[in-house]
Write a protein that holds these residues in place. Structure first.
Motif, mmCIF file in Angstrom:
data_model
loop_
_atom_site.group_PDB
_atom_site.id
_atom_site.type_symbol
_atom_site.label_atom_id
_atom_site.label_comp_id
_atom_site.label_asym_id
_atom_site.label_seq_id
_atom_site.Cartn_x
_atom_site.Cartn_y
_atom_site.Cartn_z
ATOM 1 N N PRO A 117 44.990 54.923 61.243
ATOM 2 C CA PRO A 117 44.619 53.984 60.181
ATOM 3 C C PRO A 117 43.149 54.160 59.823
ATOM 4 N N THR A 118 42.769 53.593 58.686
ATOM 5 C CA THR A 118 41.369 53.648 58.259
ATOM 6 C C THR A 118 40.713 52.291 58.507
ATOM 7 N N LEU A 119 39.547 52.325 59.140
ATOM 8 C CA LEU A 119 38.776 51.121 59.435
ATOM 9 C C LEU A 119 37.408 51.237 58.794
ATOM 10 N N ALA A 120 36.981 50.169 58.133
ATOM 11 C CA ALA A 120 35.640 50.104 57.549
ATOM 12 C C ALA A 120 34.915 48.894 58.107
ATOM 13 N N ILE A 121 33.594 48.980 58.168
ATOM 14 C CA ILE A 121 32.759 47.835 58.533
ATOM 15 C C ILE A 121 31.874 47.502 57.341
ATOM 16 N N VAL A 122 32.033 46.291 56.825
ATOM 17 C CA VAL A 122 31.133 45.767 55.800
ATOM 18 C C VAL A 122 30.180 44.820 56.525
ATOM 19 N N PRO A 123 28.930 45.225 56.743
ATOM 20 C CA PRO A 123 28.054 44.472 57.630
ATOM 21 C C PRO A 123 27.673 43.098 57.087
ATOM 22 N N ALA A 124 27.989 42.083 57.891
ATOM 23 C CA ALA A 124 27.566 40.727 57.572
ATOM 24 C C ALA A 124 27.160 40.018 58.847
ATOM 25 N N SER A 132 24.812 40.131 62.753
ATOM 26 C CA SER A 132 23.463 40.475 63.204
ATOM 27 C C SER A 132 23.468 41.702 64.100
ATOM 28 N N GLY A 133 24.641 42.212 64.456
ATOM 29 C CA GLY A 133 24.703 43.334 65.390
ATOM 30 C C GLY A 133 25.540 44.487 64.897
ATOM 31 N N SER A 134 25.388 44.885 63.656
ATOM 32 C CA SER A 134 26.161 46.002 63.110
ATOM 33 C C SER A 134 25.507 47.320 63.511
ATOM 34 N N LEU A 165 24.714 54.498 57.550
ATOM 35 C CA LEU A 165 25.323 53.788 56.426
ATOM 36 C C LEU A 165 24.489 52.568 56.055
ATOM 37 N N PRO A 166 24.644 52.066 54.839
ATOM 38 C CA PRO A 166 23.896 50.863 54.427
ATOM 39 C C PRO A 166 24.199 49.695 55.363
ATOM 40 N N ARG A 167 23.174 48.915 55.680
ATOM 41 C CA ARG A 167 23.337 47.804 56.611
ATOM 42 C C ARG A 167 23.261 46.461 55.894
ATOM 43 N N THR A 168 23.666 46.462 54.613
ATOM 44 C CA THR A 168 23.787 45.223 53.854
ATOM 45 C C THR A 168 25.228 45.061 53.413
ATOM 46 N N GLY A 225 27.704 47.954 52.044
ATOM 47 C CA GLY A 225 28.975 48.216 52.701
ATOM 48 C C GLY A 225 30.141 48.208 51.736
ATOM 49 N N VAL A 226 30.116 47.306 50.769
ATOM 50 C CA VAL A 226 31.179 47.269 49.751
ATOM 51 C C VAL A 226 31.128 48.523 48.892
ATOM 52 N N GLU A 227 29.941 49.003 48.582
ATOM 53 C CA GLU A 227 29.823 50.237 47.798
ATOM 54 C C GLU A 227 30.462 51.410 48.544
ATOM 55 N N VAL A 228 30.330 51.436 49.868
ATOM 56 C CA VAL A 228 30.967 52.480 50.671
ATOM 57 C C VAL A 228 32.487 52.415 50.520
ATOM 58 N N LEU A 229 33.046 51.210 50.459
ATOM 59 C CA LEU A 229 34.493 51.061 50.290
ATOM 60 C C LEU A 229 34.993 51.726 49.015
#
Length: 293
Positions: A83-90, A92-94, A102-105, A109-113
């Protein structure tokens, strides 16, 4: 193909995460369905529901802990293809996304999606008295695990500083103990403060704990940090920059299957989540998930 976006509303600092998320998803034209979890158990239920509906792409909105919970539910399913997993950072520990720069905002993170890139990643598995737990980034035994628990009790407005404060507060009361890591015919042992098992390169709010780690090399990086506690004052500045591996108090190995023997009462954490105590068998699951980059 659409994303199942799973929001942990308690992640991160104050602010309307849900509204920012909805705005960013619309702005980047991401095909998605967003679900909000109330508890860890509810989040697992949402993932199971998505799997039953044929979803293959899951976006965890939060920190490493949120991604950890999603991953553990994904790994209970028998997938023909990862499966594919993404992290959209929201949160304090991403830290896992730092390995990929990758972007840490949240907006980044949504732009990466919206893009097409994925990277097939190994996943770690811990087996002990606590059961079976999978991890994407890192697992820890000892004072580092204790500091993760302490950090969770500190105010969220401190952000990543919680992990640094949690470490020093935990160190003051933590006693080193005899530990060993059996890696094939080799044994790492000594009176230690912590054992680190890393898949990714960073943890604890940006500490470069495993600068040589690679998430698709079929190996986990194992590091044993010897006591006494006073050594932490010289080691921590090195860990921040990833310059600790040649320090005489650090013993290291790389392996895909090994035993970590620690005192029964030592805390164990994975991806920042406390999962139990005691020794564990650790092994690698190669190429178990496609990570969105």
């Amino acid at each position: 193909m659409s994303w199942l976006v799973l929001l942990n509303p308690s992640a991160g600092r104050s602010g309307d995460v849900a509204a920012r998320l909805a705005s960013a998803l619309a702005r980047h034209g991401v095909s998605h369905r967003t679900l909000v979890s109330d508890t860890a158990e509810h989040l697992a239920e949402l993932v199971r529901g998505g799997i039953a509906e044929g979803v293959r792409r899951f976006a965890a909105v939060g920190g490493d802990g949120t991604a950890h919970l999603v991953l553990n539910e994904l790994m209970t399913h028998a997938w023909e293809e990862p499966p594919t997993l993404a992290i959209v950072p929201a949160g304090s520990g991403s830290d896992f996304i730092r390995t990929f720069a990758l972007p840490r905002t949240l907006e980044g993170g949504v732009e990466v999606l919206a893009g097409d890139g994925v990277y097939r990643c190994d996943v770690g598995l811990l087996e002990g008295e606590f059961g079976r737990r999978y991890f994407l980034n890192a697992a820890n035994f000892g004072v580092v695990a204790a500091s993760a628990a302490r950090a969770e009790r500190l105010p969220r407005f401190l952000g990543g500083l919680r992990y640094t404060l949690g470490f020093w507060l935990s160190l003051a009361r933590f006693r080193p103990a005899p530990v060993s890591v059996d890696v094939g015919r080799r044994r790492l042992d000594g009176t230690a403060m912590t054992v680190v098992v890393a898949n990714g390169q960073f943890f604890g709010g940006g500490l470069n704990i495993a600068p040589q780690a690679a998430v698709m090399d079929g190996m986990l990086d194992v590091e044993l940090f010897l006591g006494p506690r006073q050594r932490a004052f010289t080691l921590m500045p090195r860990v921040i920059r990833g310059l600790h591996l040649r320090h005489p108090a650090v013993r290291k190995a790389r392996a895909a299957d090994f035993e970590v023997r620690v005192p029964d009462d030592w805390p164990v954490e994975a991806d920042g989540e406390i999962i139990g105590t005691g020794p564990a068998h650790v092994r690698l699951l190669p190429g178990a998930v496609d990570f969105k980059i």
